[in-house]
Write a protein that holds these residues in place. Structure first.
Motif, PDB file in Angstrom:
ATOM      1  N   VAL A   1      35.280  33.775  46.767  1.00 31.82           N
ATOM      2  CA  VAL A   1      36.357  33.997  45.451  1.00 31.82           C
ATOM      3  C   VAL A   1      37.242  32.481  45.744  1.00 31.82           C
ATOM      4  CG1 VAL A   1      38.181  35.178  44.671  1.00 31.82           C
ATOM      5  CG2 VAL A   1      36.483  36.382  45.572  1.00 31.82           C
ATOM      6  N   LEU A   2      37.053  32.038  44.258  1.00 33.09           N
ATOM      7  CA  LEU A   2      37.934  30.769  44.022  1.00 33.09           C
ATOM      8  C   LEU A   2      39.293  31.262  43.528  1.00 33.09           C
ATOM      9  CD1 LEU A   2      35.230  28.499  42.197  1.00 33.09           C
ATOM     10  CD2 LEU A   2      35.871  28.681  44.635  1.00 33.09           C
ATOM     11  N   ALA A   3      40.137  31.292  44.847  1.00 33.72           N
ATOM     12  CA  ALA A   3      41.409  32.314  44.344  1.00 33.72           C
ATOM     13  C   ALA A   3      42.946  31.091  44.027  1.00 33.72           C
ATOM     14  CB  ALA A   3      41.975  32.905  45.607  1.00 33.72           C
ATOM     15  N   ALA A   4      42.372  29.843  44.061  1.00 31.27           N
ATOM     16  CA  ALA A   4      43.429  28.794  43.730  1.00 31.27           C
ATOM     17  C   ALA A   4      44.053  28.987  42.446  1.00 31.27           C
ATOM     18  CB  ALA A   4      42.902  27.559  44.004  1.00 31.27           C
ATOM     19  N   ARG A   5      43.491  29.487  41.531  1.00 32.94           N
ATOM     20  CA  ARG A   5      44.171  29.772  40.161  1.00 32.94           C
ATOM     21  C   ARG A   5      45.046  31.095  40.242  1.00 32.94           C
ATOM     22  NH1 ARG A   5      42.527  27.206  35.516  1.00 32.94           N
ATOM     23  NH2 ARG A   5      44.581  28.124  34.695  1.00 32.94           N
ATOM     24  N   VAL A   6      44.581  31.994  41.115  1.00 30.92           N
ATOM     25  CA  VAL A   6      45.315  33.189  41.038  1.00 30.92           C
ATOM     26  C   VAL A   6      46.708  33.147  42.211  1.00 30.92           C
ATOM     27  CG1 VAL A   6      45.180  35.663  41.622  1.00 30.92           C
ATOM     28  CG2 VAL A   6      43.139  34.611  40.403  1.00 30.92           C
TER      29      VAL A   6
ATOM     30  N   ASN B   1      44.363  39.578  36.746  1.00 27.87           N
ATOM     31  CA  ASN B   1      45.005  41.167  36.687  1.00 27.87           C
ATOM     32  C   ASN B   1      44.113  42.183  37.481  1.00 27.87           C
ATOM     33  OD1 ASN B   1      46.853  42.734  35.513  1.00 27.87           O
ATOM     34  ND2 ASN B   1      45.394  43.689  33.928  1.00 27.87           N
ATOM     35  N   GLU B   2      43.094  41.646  38.050  1.00 30.00           N
ATOM     36  CA  GLU B   2      42.098  42.465  38.861  1.00 30.00           C
ATOM     37  C   GLU B   2      42.175  42.303  40.423  1.00 30.00           C
ATOM     38  OE1 GLU B   2      38.615  42.425  37.240  1.00 30.00           O
ATOM     39  OE2 GLU B   2      39.070  43.448  35.367  1.00 30.00           O
ATOM     40  N   TRP B   3      42.572  40.973  40.554  1.00 28.33           N
ATOM     41  CA  TRP B   3      42.624  40.421  42.028  1.00 28.33           C
ATOM     42  C   TRP B   3      43.944  39.640  42.218  1.00 28.33           C
ATOM     43  CZ3 TRP B   3      42.683  36.265  44.966  1.00 28.33           C
ATOM     44  CH2 TRP B   3      42.282  36.375  46.229  1.00 28.33           C
ATOM     45  N   GLY B   4      44.524  39.758  43.634  1.00 28.12           N
ATOM     46  CA  GLY B   4      45.613  38.903  43.818  1.00 28.12           C
ATOM     47  C   GLY B   4      47.117  39.434  43.760  1.00 28.12           C
ATOM     48  N   PRO B   5      47.986  38.857  43.845  1.00 28.42           N
ATOM     49  CA  PRO B   5      49.426  39.365  43.734  1.00 28.42           C
ATOM     50  C   PRO B   5      49.912  39.881  42.489  1.00 28.42           C
ATOM     51  CG  PRO B   5      49.673  36.765  44.021  1.00 28.42           C
ATOM     52  CD  PRO B   5      47.892  37.201  44.109  1.00 28.42           C
TER      53      PRO B   5
ATOM     54  N   LYS C   1      47.930  41.615  40.259  1.00 32.49           N
ATOM     55  CA  LYS C   1      46.916  42.779  40.139  1.00 32.49           C
ATOM     56  C   LYS C   1      47.601  43.868  39.286  1.00 32.49           C
ATOM     57  CE  LYS C   1      43.465  45.719  41.936  1.00 32.49           C
ATOM     58  NZ  LYS C   1      43.012  46.282  42.867  1.00 32.49           N
ATOM     59  N   GLY C   2      47.306  44.231  38.196  1.00 30.71           N
ATOM     60  CA  GLY C   2      47.853  45.171  37.437  1.00 30.71           C
ATOM     61  C   GLY C   2      49.279  45.004  36.641  1.00 30.71           C
ATOM     62  N   LYS C   3      49.637  43.708  36.736  1.00 30.55           N
ATOM     63  CA  LYS C   3      50.895  43.148  36.222  1.00 30.55           C
ATOM     64  C   LYS C   3      51.123  42.528  35.053  1.00 30.55           C
ATOM     65  CE  LYS C   3      52.980  43.270  40.917  1.00 30.55           C
ATOM     66  NZ  LYS C   3      53.548  42.740  41.895  1.00 30.55           N
ATOM     67  N   ILE C   4      49.797  42.191  34.704  1.00 31.35           N
ATOM     68  CA  ILE C   4      49.634  40.944  33.647  1.00 31.35           C
ATOM     69  C   ILE C   4      49.459  41.941  32.089  1.00 31.35           C
ATOM     70  CG2 ILE C   4      48.491  38.690  32.657  1.00 31.35           C
ATOM     71  CD1 ILE C   4      47.883  38.284  35.497  1.00 31.35           C
ATOM     72  N   PRO C   5      50.175  41.835  31.086  1.00 28.47           N
ATOM     73  CA  PRO C   5      49.899  42.519  30.120  1.00 28.47           C
ATOM     74  C   PRO C   5      48.544  41.892  29.255  1.00 28.47           C
ATOM     75  CG  PRO C   5      51.883  41.105  29.608  1.00 28.47           C
ATOM     76  CD  PRO C   5      51.405  40.758  30.917  1.00 28.47           C
ATOM     77  N   PRO C   6      47.944  42.686  28.547  1.00 33.69           N
ATOM     78  CA  PRO C   6      46.668  41.863  27.903  1.00 33.69           C
ATOM     79  C   PRO C   6      47.028  41.077  26.841  1.00 33.69           C
ATOM     80  CG  PRO C   6      47.316  44.000  26.911  1.00 33.69           C
ATOM     81  CD  PRO C   6      48.048  44.113  28.025  1.00 33.69           C
ATOM     82  N   PRO C   7      46.176  39.843  26.709  1.00 31.75           N
ATOM     83  CA  PRO C   7      46.674  38.883  25.655  1.00 31.75           C
ATOM     84  C   PRO C   7      46.852  39.390  24.322  1.00 31.75           C
ATOM     85  CG  PRO C   7      44.377  38.701  26.286  1.00 31.75           C
ATOM     86  CD  PRO C   7      44.973  39.568  27.178  1.00 31.75           C
TER      87      PRO C   7
END
Length: 245
Positions: A156-161, A193-197, A199-205
């Protein structure tokens, strides 16, 4: 020797009557004249033996070790590739073998080519491929607490998350801050919105609102502007003279 001759020579020298040892095949890489190489595929059990024959002065005389690395082939395991070069005969060969995805292991070439030590350590660290009999197979580039193998395709390339984008705005975001299309993620970058700190907190665009098109009665077509023929267009000088009179 041409790449074709190098490949044929190594296949001939590794020929055996024992089918259990596996087949050795050769082909030629791309790159054109001066850059093409013989690519010799060998079973993993004969990897070290193939390198020994390639180094033999009476065979291919490949006395210089250039590099070794791997390619993640997903369900096909890993392809391990080494490039050997002859400083005297000015030809090279790419040795290639395949190891399974579960417990990948291949024999080290350090006793044949001491320069392989650094490359095998890097390949072990980036892909998790063990090089048996390597004298010092320890981490080379990453900190000791690092987990995983960055060059595996499932990594997983997690830097952007894990941390925000360093620019003033995300790619694709307009200066006015209006609704934007969700940016495309490259392979390995998870949905924040599915992985990382977050997760589940980002509203849909937001979906940009398009202006409604005027409704026309069925069968009615808008009137087209009248067509002007070249004969009806007067030069600008004539028009100006007519206006002056």
């Amino acid at each position: 020797m041409t790449p074709e001759e190098v490949g044929e020579r190594l296949v001939h020298l590794m020929a055996t009557d024992d089918p259990a040892l596996g087949a050795v095949t050769a082909e030629v890489s791309g790159g054109g004249p001066g850059h093409a190489r013989a690519v010799v595929d060998v079973p993993v059990a004969r990897w070290w033996h193939a390198a020994e024959i390639a180094r033999d002065p009476g065979a291919l005389s490949c006395d210089f070790f250039d590099w070794v690395s791997a390619v993640d082939e997903l369900d096909g395991g890993f392809a391990v590739i080494a490039h050997l070069w002859s400083t005297r005969r000015r030809h090279g060969v790419l040795l290639r073998t395949r190891v399974p995805r579960v417990d990948p292991e291949v024999e080290s070439l350090v006793d044949l080519y001491p320069g392989a030590a650094w490359h095998e350590r890097e390949t072990y660290e980036m892909f998790g491929i063990v090089f048996a009999r390597h004298p010092d197979l320890r981490p080379l580039l990453l900190p000791p607490e690092f987990e995983g193998h960055p060059l595996r395709k499932e990594f997983v390339l997690a830097a952007r998350v894990a941390k925000p984008w360093p620019g003033a705005k995300e790619p694709g975001e307009s200066e006015a801050g209006t609704a934007k299309r969700a940016p495309m993620r490259p392979p390995g970058v998870p949905d924040p919105n599915e992985w990382g700190p977050m997760k589940g907190k980002i509203p849909p665009p937001e979906t940009p609102v398009r202006p409604a098109r005027p409704v026309r009665p069925a069968g009615e077509r808008p009137a087209r502007p009248p067509r002007v023929t070249p004969a009806e267009v007067k030069p600008a000088e004539e028009t100006a003279e007519g206006e002056g009179n």
